[in-house]
Design a protein around this motif. Structure first.
Motif, PDB file in Angstrom:
ATOM      1  N   THR A  22       0.852  -1.178   0.000  1.00 21.19           N
ATOM      2  CA  THR A  22       0.000   0.000   0.000  1.00 21.19           C
ATOM      3  C   THR A  22       0.893   1.235   0.000  1.00 21.19           C
ATOM      4  O   THR A  22       2.118   1.124   0.099  1.00 21.19           O
ATOM      5  N   PHE A  23       0.277   2.398  -0.085  1.00 19.27           N
ATOM      6  CA  PHE A  23       1.050   3.630  -0.092  1.00 19.27           C
ATOM      7  C   PHE A  23       0.343   4.697   0.728  1.00 19.27           C
ATOM      8  O   PHE A  23      -0.840   4.604   1.012  1.00 19.27           O
ATOM      9  N   GLN A  24       1.126   5.693   1.094  1.00 14.17           N
ATOM     10  CA  GLN A  24       0.595   6.915   1.682  1.00 14.17           C
ATOM     11  C   GLN A  24       0.980   8.042   0.741  1.00 14.17           C
ATOM     12  O   GLN A  24       1.882   7.885  -0.081  1.00 14.17           O
ATOM     13  N   THR A  25       0.335   9.178   0.874  1.00 18.25           N
ATOM     14  CA  THR A  25       0.815  10.367   0.176  1.00 18.25           C
ATOM     15  C   THR A  25       1.619  11.176   1.182  1.00 18.25           C
ATOM     16  O   THR A  25       1.292  11.221   2.365  1.00 18.25           O
ATOM     17  N   ARG A  26       2.709  11.770   0.703  1.00 14.43           N
ATOM     18  CA  ARG A  26       3.554  12.589   1.567  1.00 14.43           C
ATOM     19  C   ARG A  26       4.064  13.791   0.801  1.00 14.43           C
ATOM     20  O   ARG A  26       4.246  13.722  -0.411  1.00 14.43           O
ATOM     21  N   GLN A  31       2.664  22.543   4.308  1.00 13.32           N
ATOM     22  CA  GLN A  31       1.641  22.554   3.257  1.00 13.32           C
ATOM     23  C   GLN A  31       1.158  23.977   2.982  1.00 13.32           C
ATOM     24  O   GLN A  31       0.736  24.284   1.868  1.00 13.32           O
ATOM     25  N   THR A  32       1.241  24.851   3.973  1.00 13.14           N
ATOM     26  CA  THR A  32       0.821  26.244   3.802  1.00 13.14           C
ATOM     27  C   THR A  32       1.859  27.061   3.021  1.00 13.14           C
ATOM     28  O   THR A  32       1.633  28.236   2.757  1.00 13.14           O
ATOM     29  N   PRO A  34       3.443  26.391  -0.385  1.00 10.88           N
ATOM     30  CA  PRO A  34       3.598  25.562  -1.586  1.00 10.88           C
ATOM     31  C   PRO A  34       4.960  25.689  -2.266  1.00 10.88           C
ATOM     32  O   PRO A  34       5.470  24.705  -2.808  1.00 10.88           O
ATOM     33  N   ALA A  35       5.563  26.869  -2.231  1.00 11.45           N
ATOM     34  CA  ALA A  35       6.879  27.036  -2.860  1.00 11.45           C
ATOM     35  C   ALA A  35       7.924  26.173  -2.161  1.00 11.45           C
ATOM     36  O   ALA A  35       8.773  25.554  -2.816  1.00 11.45           O
ATOM     37  N   GLN A  36       7.860  26.100  -0.841  1.00  9.48           N
ATOM     38  CA  GLN A  36       8.787  25.266  -0.079  1.00  9.48           C
ATOM     39  C   GLN A  36       8.557  23.786  -0.394  1.00  9.48           C
ATOM     40  O   GLN A  36       9.510  23.032  -0.600  1.00  9.48           O
ATOM     41  N   VAL A  37       7.299  23.373  -0.445  1.00 10.36           N
ATOM     42  CA  VAL A  37       6.973  21.971  -0.741  1.00 10.36           C
ATOM     43  C   VAL A  37       7.484  21.596  -2.129  1.00 10.36           C
ATOM     44  O   VAL A  37       8.088  20.534  -2.311  1.00 10.36           O
ATOM     45  N   THR A  38       7.282  22.471  -3.103  1.00  8.01           N
ATOM     46  CA  THR A  38       7.759  22.201  -4.462  1.00  8.01           C
ATOM     47  C   THR A  38       9.285  22.143  -4.500  1.00  8.01           C
ATOM     48  O   THR A  38       9.863  21.261  -5.142  1.00  8.01           O
ATOM     49  N   LYS A  39       9.942  23.065  -3.800  1.00  4.93           N
ATOM     50  CA  LYS A  39      11.405  23.068  -3.756  1.00  4.93           C
ATOM     51  C   LYS A  39      11.922  21.745  -3.202  1.00  4.93           C
ATOM     52  O   LYS A  39      12.840  21.130  -3.769  1.00  4.93           O
ATOM     53  N   LEU A  40      11.339  21.270  -2.105  1.00  5.46           N
ATOM     54  CA  LEU A  40      11.793  20.015  -1.500  1.00  5.46           C
ATOM     55  C   LEU A  40      11.463  18.820  -2.396  1.00  5.46           C
ATOM     56  O   LEU A  40      12.277  17.901  -2.526  1.00  5.46           O
ATOM     57  N   GLN A  68       8.741   2.810   7.915  1.00  8.87           N
ATOM     58  CA  GLN A  68       9.486   1.562   8.020  1.00  8.87           C
ATOM     59  C   GLN A  68      10.157   1.251   6.682  1.00  8.87           C
ATOM     60  O   GLN A  68       9.665   1.644   5.625  1.00  8.87           O
ATOM     61  N   VAL A  69      11.255   0.519   6.744  1.00  9.22           N
ATOM     62  CA  VAL A  69      11.933   0.086   5.526  1.00  9.22           C
ATOM     63  C   VAL A  69      10.937  -0.691   4.661  1.00  9.22           C
ATOM     64  O   VAL A  69      10.212  -1.549   5.156  1.00  9.22           O
ATOM     65  N   GLY A  70      10.888  -0.327   3.383  1.00 11.21           N
ATOM     66  CA  GLY A  70       9.969  -0.979   2.456  1.00 11.21           C
ATOM     67  C   GLY A  70       8.654  -0.249   2.283  1.00 11.21           C
ATOM     68  O   GLY A  70       7.861  -0.604   1.409  1.00 11.21           O
ATOM     69  N   ASP A  71       8.400   0.781   3.095  1.00 16.12           N
ATOM     70  CA  ASP A  71       7.192   1.593   2.912  1.00 16.12           C
ATOM     71  C   ASP A  71       7.324   2.408   1.635  1.00 16.12           C
ATOM     72  O   ASP A  71       8.408   2.892   1.308  1.00 16.12           O
ATOM     73  N   TYR A  72       6.211   2.555   0.941  1.00 11.80           N
ATOM     74  CA  TYR A  72       6.160   3.389  -0.250  1.00 11.80           C
ATOM     75  C   TYR A  72       5.303   4.615   0.031  1.00 11.80           C
ATOM     76  O   TYR A  72       4.379   4.562   0.835  1.00 11.80           O
ATOM     77  N   PHE A  73       5.625   5.705  -0.667  1.00 12.25           N
ATOM     78  CA  PHE A  73       4.744   6.869  -0.615  1.00 12.25           C
ATOM     79  C   PHE A  73       4.723   7.559  -1.970  1.00 12.25           C
ATOM     80  O   PHE A  73       5.683   7.501  -2.736  1.00 12.25           O
ATOM     81  N   VAL A  74       3.579   8.171  -2.250  1.00 10.18           N
ATOM     82  CA  VAL A  74       3.445   9.005  -3.432  1.00 10.18           C
ATOM     83  C   VAL A  74       3.836  10.411  -3.008  1.00 10.18           C
ATOM     84  O   VAL A  74       3.252  10.980  -2.084  1.00 10.18           O
ATOM     85  N   LEU A  75       4.856  10.949  -3.659  1.00 14.84           N
ATOM     86  CA  LEU A  75       5.378  12.271  -3.354  1.00 14.84           C
ATOM     87  C   LEU A  75       4.517  13.325  -4.031  1.00 14.84           C
ATOM     88  O   LEU A  75       4.247  13.240  -5.227  1.00 14.84           O
ATOM     89  N   LEU A  76       4.109  14.326  -3.241  1.00 14.49           N
ATOM     90  CA  LEU A  76       3.299  15.424  -3.767  1.00 14.49           C
ATOM     91  C   LEU A  76       4.139  16.691  -3.879  1.00 14.49           C
ATOM     92  O   LEU A  76       5.043  16.923  -3.070  1.00 14.49           O
ATOM     93  N   ASN A  77       3.809  17.520  -4.874  1.00 14.69           N
ATOM     94  CA  ASN A  77       4.471  18.816  -5.006  1.00 14.69           C
ATOM     95  C   ASN A  77       3.648  19.881  -4.280  1.00 14.69           C
ATOM     96  O   ASN A  77       2.658  19.561  -3.610  1.00 14.69           O
ATOM     97  N   GLY A  78       4.029  21.145  -4.423  1.00 15.68           N
ATOM     98  CA  GLY A  78       3.360  22.232  -3.713  1.00 15.68           C
ATOM     99  C   GLY A  78       1.911  22.440  -4.104  1.00 15.68           C
ATOM    100  O   GLY A  78       1.139  23.044  -3.360  1.00 15.68           O
ATOM    101  N   ASP A  79       1.522  21.938  -5.280  1.00 21.93           N
ATOM    102  CA  ASP A  79       0.122  21.982  -5.703  1.00 21.93           C
ATOM    103  C   ASP A  79      -0.645  20.758  -5.213  1.00 21.93           C
ATOM    104  O   ASP A  79      -1.788  20.544  -5.609  1.00 21.93           O
ATOM    105  N   MET A  80       0.022  19.932  -4.390  1.00 20.90           N
ATOM    106  CA  MET A  80      -0.535  18.685  -3.868  1.00 20.90           C
ATOM    107  C   MET A  80      -0.888  17.720  -4.994  1.00 20.90           C
ATOM    108  O   MET A  80      -1.825  16.939  -4.920  1.00 20.90           O
ATOM    109  N   LYS A  81      -0.056  17.756  -6.042  1.00 22.17           N
ATOM    110  CA  LYS A  81      -0.183  16.840  -7.181  1.00 22.17           C
ATOM    111  C   LYS A  81       0.917  15.789  -7.089  1.00 22.17           C
ATOM    112  O   LYS A  81       2.053  16.098  -6.730  1.00 22.17           O
TER     113      LYS A  81
END
Length: 154
Positions: A22-26, A31-32, A34-40, A68-81
């Motif tokens: 399974t995955f989480q979004t991260r 989040q407030t 967006p420029a920082q989130v996109t930069k990272l 935990q090792v083996g966890d997956y996540f979907v990476l979001l940008n500053g637009d939460m995409k």
């Protein structure tokens, strides 16, 4: 209909014959801001940022599972995409003062030195934990995580 994050995840598992995960979004940063989130997110996509750290007390306060090792996540940008799928490849619980220079370098921010990392992160953690009426101490345990991008949207 699948959300964009679910579609990216479905494409990833289909192309890589992955079952039972399974995955989480991260996202990284505030989040407030967006420029920082996109930069990272861009630092992660360019593989300049390959590690991250958070106080263990944060996970408790948020009732969030420690990566935990083996966890997956979907990476979001500053637009939460969604922009990529990443995997946790190392997850260690260690005192703040035991973070290595290698880990600090792999966080990919500032001048990449351990001294700079400690100064910036100490301030960030003090501010973060104040939201939970908790004073951050340099002896506090932190979750030291190494991540790698395993699938890109483009």
């Amino acid at each position: 209909m699948a959300t964009p994050s679910e579609q990216l995840w479905d494409d990833f598992v289909k192309e890589n014959n992955i079952e039972g995960k399974t995955f989480q979004t991260r996202w990284f940063g505030e989040q407030t801001n967006p420029a920082q989130v996109t930069k990272l997110a861009n630092l992660i996509l360019s593989e300049k940022k390959r590690s991250t750290t958070k106080p263990l007390a944060y996970y408790s306060a948020e009732q969030e599972a420690v990566p935990q090792v083996g966890d997956y996540f979907v990476l979001l940008n500053g637009d939460m995409k969604p922009v990529a799928v990443a995997e946790t490849v190392v997850s260690e619980l260690i005192p703040f003062l035991r973070i290595s220079a290698e880990h600090a370098y792999n966080e990919g921010e500032g001048d990449l030195s351990l001294e700079d990392w400690r100064a910036r992160t100490r301030t960030k953690f003090n501010d973060l934990m104040a939201n939970y009426d908790h004073h951050f101490s340099e002896d506090d345990p932190v979750v030291s995580e190494a991540i790698k991008v395993v699938y890109r949207k483009d």
